[in-house]
Design a protein around this motif. Structure first.
Motif, PDB file in Angstrom:
ATOM      1  N   LEU A 448       0.834  -1.203   0.000  1.00  0.00           N
ATOM      2  CA  LEU A 448       0.000   0.000   0.000  1.00  0.00           C
ATOM      3  C   LEU A 448       0.865   1.249   0.000  1.00  0.00           C
ATOM      4  O   LEU A 448       0.577   2.220  -0.719  1.00  0.00           O
ATOM      5  N   LEU A 449       1.934   1.241   0.791  1.00  0.00           N
ATOM      6  CA  LEU A 449       2.830   2.388   0.823  1.00  0.00           C
ATOM      7  C   LEU A 449       3.465   2.633  -0.544  1.00  0.00           C
ATOM      8  O   LEU A 449       3.582   3.778  -0.995  1.00  0.00           O
ATOM      9  N   THR A 453       2.963   5.920  -2.710  1.00  0.00           N
ATOM     10  CA  THR A 453       4.160   6.653  -3.115  1.00  0.00           C
ATOM     11  C   THR A 453       4.250   6.764  -4.624  1.00  0.00           C
ATOM     12  O   THR A 453       4.605   7.804  -5.168  1.00  0.00           O
ATOM     13  N   GLY A 454       3.891   5.664  -5.308  1.00  0.00           N
ATOM     14  CA  GLY A 454       3.906   5.713  -6.768  1.00  0.00           C
ATOM     15  C   GLY A 454       2.897   6.695  -7.318  1.00  0.00           C
ATOM     16  O   GLY A 454       3.158   7.417  -8.283  1.00  0.00           O
ATOM     17  N   ASP A 455       1.709   6.764  -6.679  1.00  0.00           N
ATOM     18  CA  ASP A 455       0.713   7.739  -7.116  1.00  0.00           C
ATOM     19  C   ASP A 455       1.217   9.162  -6.915  1.00  0.00           C
ATOM     20  O   ASP A 455       0.976  10.049  -7.749  1.00  0.00           O
ATOM     21  N   SER A 456       1.934   9.380  -5.813  1.00  0.00           N
ATOM     22  CA  SER A 456       2.446  10.721  -5.553  1.00  0.00           C
ATOM     23  C   SER A 456       3.502  11.106  -6.582  1.00  0.00           C
ATOM     24  O   SER A 456       3.544  12.243  -7.055  1.00  0.00           O
ATOM     25  N   ARG A 457       4.362  10.154  -6.944  1.00  0.00           N
ATOM     26  CA  ARG A 457       5.388  10.454  -7.940  1.00  0.00           C
ATOM     27  C   ARG A 457       4.780  10.710  -9.306  1.00  0.00           C
ATOM     28  O   ARG A 457       5.277  11.523 -10.080  1.00  0.00           O
ATOM     29  N   ASP A 458       3.693  10.010  -9.610  1.00  0.00           N
ATOM     30  CA  ASP A 458       3.059  10.167 -10.915  1.00  0.00           C
ATOM     31  C   ASP A 458       2.094  11.337 -10.970  1.00  0.00           C
ATOM     32  O   ASP A 458       1.379  11.509 -11.958  1.00  0.00           O
ATOM     33  N   PHE A 469      -9.563   6.900  -5.229  1.00  0.00           N
ATOM     34  CA  PHE A 469     -10.048   5.866  -4.317  1.00  0.00           C
ATOM     35  C   PHE A 469     -10.303   4.555  -5.065  1.00  0.00           C
ATOM     36  O   PHE A 469      -9.920   3.476  -4.606  1.00  0.00           O
ATOM     37  N   ARG A 470     -10.921   4.641  -6.216  1.00  0.00           N
ATOM     38  CA  ARG A 470     -11.200   3.425  -7.005  1.00  0.00           C
ATOM     39  C   ARG A 470      -9.919   2.791  -7.519  1.00  0.00           C
ATOM     40  O   ARG A 470      -9.758   1.563  -7.470  1.00  0.00           O
ATOM     41  N   GLU A 471      -9.013   3.616  -8.036  1.00  0.00           N
ATOM     42  CA  GLU A 471      -7.784   3.065  -8.607  1.00  0.00           C
ATOM     43  C   GLU A 471      -6.927   2.405  -7.540  1.00  0.00           C
ATOM     44  O   GLU A 471      -6.354   1.330  -7.769  1.00  0.00           O
ATOM     45  N   ARG A 472      -6.829   3.028  -6.398  1.00  0.00           N
ATOM     46  CA  ARG A 472      -6.044   2.401  -5.331  1.00  0.00           C
ATOM     47  C   ARG A 472      -6.711   1.118  -4.848  1.00  0.00           C
ATOM     48  O   ARG A 472      -6.025   0.154  -4.504  1.00  0.00           O
ATOM     49  N   ALA A 473      -8.035   1.108  -4.824  1.00  0.00           N
ATOM     50  CA  ALA A 473      -8.736  -0.118  -4.423  1.00  0.00           C
ATOM     51  C   ALA A 473      -8.449  -1.250  -5.398  1.00  0.00           C
ATOM     52  O   ALA A 473      -8.296  -2.415  -4.995  1.00  0.00           O
ATOM     53  N   VAL A 474      -8.360  -0.940  -6.707  1.00  0.00           N
ATOM     54  CA  VAL A 474      -8.024  -1.966  -7.694  1.00  0.00           C
ATOM     55  C   VAL A 474      -6.640  -2.534  -7.413  1.00  0.00           C
ATOM     56  O   VAL A 474      -6.422  -3.763  -7.435  1.00  0.00           O
TER      57      VAL A 474
END
Length: 900
Positions: A448-449, A453-458, A469-474
């Motif tokens: 999860l971290l 972190t990858g979402d923050s970099r992107d 919320f949906r993408e992270r749930a996937v």
């Protein structure tokens, strides 16, 4: 008697005699059917002849059974007739014995009287001389032993010097046999010390030659030396020499490994740096190569090749420095949170090595077994029968299927079952396997971290929250699906209960984080444009652009929660299917342990069985899953631990709808949905709450009574009812406009999600409304007419938009009325007679508006009734409320009126 009858009788007799040679019926049937006529290829065999032969065999058995029954009846009759005479016979025998005793005494007396005194004296002299001779012979033997011990050291030393090691060993063996003569004498300890000293000299003299023979792989010399060591009772020392010499190369490979993620002892700095997971398969490959090379010499030298090879493997792992456990612990510490996936790689490499060793053990066992020629038809084969029955008696029991001839790793010969090398091999993993739930949770949290972190970099933070919320749930569901494979690979299903706990906590933690941060994160979705006709129609609802954005955000988050819920239900269906497969495999291993093992080997399986992973919780979980998947009426017993059987007390009729395994996850998701619903309602009701913010401070509440109105009241002049205040009228208009608002979102599925968590909504009323909408749902539920499918969570039927709108309007009405009665009305400080009349009019008006929204609120009705109460009645109710503290409305109104 005809010739055919005599032939059948003779054949039956031989058949029964052959049956008496066997301890098990299965072995006798197999050996009887193995005839030359029927020992043809399975594809070309004549099944008709086999059927005729079996029919003949059944006929012979029936005849034998009838004969045996008849003989048994005759024997029973004979015994029944003989028992009454038994007491008489015993009494007769007792009388005869007494008579014989008296006769013997008389004969002995007469014989002594018949012998002359001279003869008696001569016989006594002969007996005395015989005793002296016997004692002299014993003394001579002792003196001979003493003489041999006096020359023992010189003889053995001389033989050792001449390198006649076999003769020296035989001499020591003979001397060792005579040690018992000196037991319990002062001579025992010195002679024992001498014996040990001579054995040590012989061993020291042989050690260099033995090591040289072992290194040069001189099998003949090693075999000779082994016999010598066996004669002098130093067989264990020979094995130590052999094992230490043959394992030197593999131990050196372990110690010189240059590892980047584990402890090193004396690494070879010229060797390439590699990870422990990469090094271990190479180490195991070299070890297997060494074991294959040792298979021939071990079979030729030692009388027990499987045991010798097992001891060789155990001693090799014991000689490793650093130990396997130390290096594995260092390896786990290096990877920290993500150690579990690396643990799986190391365990799988170890299991492949163990499988290879089991195959090698089976070859050794087959090579050490003497091949037997096929016996003739109808011949007695006791030796073959004994060997076969000994192989079957370990795990085969009556009522089970006969074991297959194919050997599964860990489920082979009884001689291999007692070897403990595989338990020593897998012992370092058991602590990590027991701690699987913690390792899995840490691994998932690390995943999860990395996702966050990858979402923050992107730059994912710039994306709207519902989509994020949906993408992270996937991504999280994908990580959870991988955890099932890790559970199977690392714990072989014993960690199933821990898997559910880890995944449930993982999802719940993720959702709780979103719930906690829902207010702290700013709305990142774009504001809606209000150019459409529907938006223009709602322009009079007094919502700002920010209010519309907040409503939009909350509904989109609620819709995302619905999608996440569907995805979680799909994952839970996969999880149940996964658990059902594991439970089925456990049941197979329980019913047929000879051919099915849970782990790679029996040793690894036994370690897992004896650990805390094999708990009553795990077996109860498998029992429930099997009942849901297969409709079993009997719970699964403990697969390998009988005392756990008493813990499985489930209903004979399993539940028609499986309960969710992810209890905490769905609870957190409901909390998140409720938080979105509350946020949506807060925004929708914000204009109405703003209107009521000044309501308690209106001047009308403390306005004095007009004297003309008082005079009109005294004269009983009729008056008209008061109109509600402007504030209440505007609030009522806002409440009546709420249905128009929901017409805009009538097609939004997010509103229908988690209706049961709407504030102040009666779940029974909601359930009855849904049942009235879908009356056929109760008749088609799983369990009515047929069982549920493979533990799939039933997908709820779509709810009519009118029911959804009604539920939301009712919840909004209750929320607004609750705010009015709990926050607004108690804020009125004083209430005059005109103020009470005006408040009564306002409450009456609001009560009618609430009823139009299907809202029946007891608190609002209580306020309305109390405000209209007569002074004496109100004072009485206020005094009672002050005493018991129950009716707070009456107490508050009385204080407003100044009557308390």
């Amino acid at each position: 008697m005809t010739r055919a009858t005599m032939a059948i009788s003779s054949s039956t007799t031989k058949l029964i005699e052959s049956l008496e040679q066997y301890d098990e019926a299965v072995s006798w049937i197999n050996d009887t059917l193995e005839t030359p006529e029927l020992s043809t290829d399975a594809g070309n065999g004549d099944l008709t002849e086999l059927d005729q032969y079996i029919t003949q065999l059944l006929t012979s058995l029936d005849i034998a059974c009838e004969d045996t029954s008849a003989q048994l009846e005759r024997i029973i009759d004979d015994v029944s007739r003989s028992i009454p005479r038994l007491t008489y016979d015993l009494h007769f025998m007792k009388d005869g014995a007494l008579t014989l005793q008296t006769s013997l005494v008389d004969v002995l007396k007469k014989s002594k009287e018949a012998v002359p005194p001279e003869t008696s004296t001569a016989l006594d002299n002969l007996h005395h001389l015989d005793t002296i001779k016997t004692r002299m012979e014993a003394a001579r033997e002792v003196l001979q032993e003493a003489e041999s011990w006096s020359t023992l050291e010189m003889e053995v030393t001389s033989l050792i010097g001449e390198r006649s090691y076999a003769k020296a060993a035989e001499r020591l063996s003979e001397a060792n046999k005579s040690m018992i003569v000196f037991q319990n004498t002062p001579e025992y300890d010195p002679r024992r010390a001498l014996m040990v000293n001579l054995q040590n000299q012989l061993e020291a003299s042989l050690s260099s030659a033995l090591v040289s023979a072992i290194n040069s792989q001189d099998v003949a010399a090693c075999k000779e030396y082994f016999s010598i060591f066996s004669i002098i009772q130093r067989e264990s020392e020979f094995r130590n020499y052999y094992n230490a010499s043959r394992r030197a190369a593999i131990v050196s490979m372990w110690q010189s490994a240059n590892l980047s993620d584990a402890d090193n002892n004396t690494p070879d700095m010229n060797a390439p740096v590699q990870s422990f997971a990469d090094f271990l398969p190479k180490f195991y490959t070299s070890f297997i190569t060494l074991l294959n090379a040792e298979r021939g010499p071990i079979t030729s030298i030692f009388p027990d090749p499987p045991t010798t090879l097992s001891h060789f493997i155990s001693s090799t792992f014991s000689a490793l420095q650093p130990t396997f456990s130390q290096r594995f612990a260092s390896f786990a510490s290096y990877y920290g949170e993500s150690a579990l996936s690396h643990h799986v790689d190391v365990l799988q490499a170890t299991e492949q090595f163990a499988t290879g060793v089991w195959k090698l053990m089976e070859k050794l066992n087959d090579a050490s077994s003497r091949p037997r020629p096929p016996p003739p038809v109808n011949a007695e084969r006791p030796s073959a029968h004994r060997r076969r029955s000994s192989r079957m008696s370990i795990s085969w029991r009556p009522g089970q299927n006969r074991p297959s001839t194919l050997n599964v790793p860990g489920g082979g010969d009884a001689n291999l079952d007692n070897l403990e090398w595989d338990q020593e091999l897998f012992q370092p993993f058991i602590d990590a396997q027991v701690d699987y739930v913690s390792l899995e949770r840490r691994y998932l949290d690390q995943a999860l971290l990395e996702i966050v972190t990858g979402d923050s970099r992107d730059g994912a933070q710039a994306v709207d929250q519902p989509r994020l919320f949906r993408e992270r749930a996937v991504d999280l569901v994908g990580a959870a699906e991988e955890s099932m494979a890790r559970c199977k690979a690392f714990t072989h299903g014993f960690g199933a209960a821990g898997l559910i706990q880890a995944v449930d906590g993982f999802f719940a933690s993720f959702i709780d984080t979103w719930t906690a941060e829902l207010d702290s994160k700013p709305a990142t979705i774009s504001s809606r444009s209000f150019d459409s006709a529907s938006d223009l129609e709602l322009a009079d609802l007094d919502y700002s652009t920010e209010d519309w954005s907040d409503i939009q955000l909350s509904l989109q988050l609620l819709g995302s929660a619905r999608m996440v819920s569907d995805r979680l239900n799909t994952f839970e269906t996969k999880l149940r299917s996964f658990l059902a497969q594991i439970a089925s495999h456990f049941r197979l291993a329980q019913s047929d342990p000879q051919n099915f093992t849970i782990a790679a080997t029996k040793g690894e399986t036994q370690l897992l069985e004896q650990s805390t992973l094999n708990s009553a919780e795990l077996i109860a979980l498998f029992s429930i899953v099997e009942q849901e998947a297969q409709g079993l009426n009997t719970p699964m017993t403990a697969p390998l631990s009988a005392p756990l059987t008493s813990t499985f007390r489930h209903s004979a009729n399993p539940p028609t709808t499986p309960e969710s395994m992810l209890v905490q996850t769905h609870k957190s998701l409901s909390t998140f949905a409720q938080r979105c619903q509350v946020s949506t309602q807060r925004t929708i009701l914000s204009p109405l709450r703003n209107l009521l913010s000044t309501y308690p401070s209106l001047s009308i509440w403390s306005m004095r009574e007009d004297p003309q109105k008082a005079l009109a009241a005294d004269l009983q002049i009729p008056t008209f009812s008061l109109s509600p205040t402007d504030t209440v009228q505007r609030v009522a208009e806002g409440l009546l406009n709420l249905p128009r608002l929901f017409e805009v979102y009538a097609d939004d599925d997010a509103l229908a999600f988690s209706l049961q968590t709407l504030p102040f909504l009666d779940p029974d009323l909601l359930k009855s409304a849904i049942e009235q909408q879908h009356p056929e749902a109760t008749s088609s539920q799983p369990g009515h007419g047929r069982r549920a499918s493979v533990a799939a969570i039933p997908k709820p039927a779509p709810i009519d938009p009118e029911v959804v709108s009604s539920a939301w309007l009712a919840s909004l009405g209750h929320t607004f009325v609750n705010h009015l009665t709990e926050k607004v009305l108690p804020g009125i400080t004083s209430l005059s007679v005109p103020g009470a009349a005006q408040l009564s009019s306002d409450l009456e008006y609001l009560s009618n508006i609430a009823r139009a929204l299907n809202v029946e609120n007891e608190a609002l009705e209580r306020w309305r009734v109390v405000v209209n109460s007569e002074p004496e009645e109100l004072r009485k109710e206020a005094r009672e409320a002050a005493a018991d503290g129950k009716d707070l409305v009456a107490l508050r109104v009385a204080k407003m009126r100044g009557w308390l």
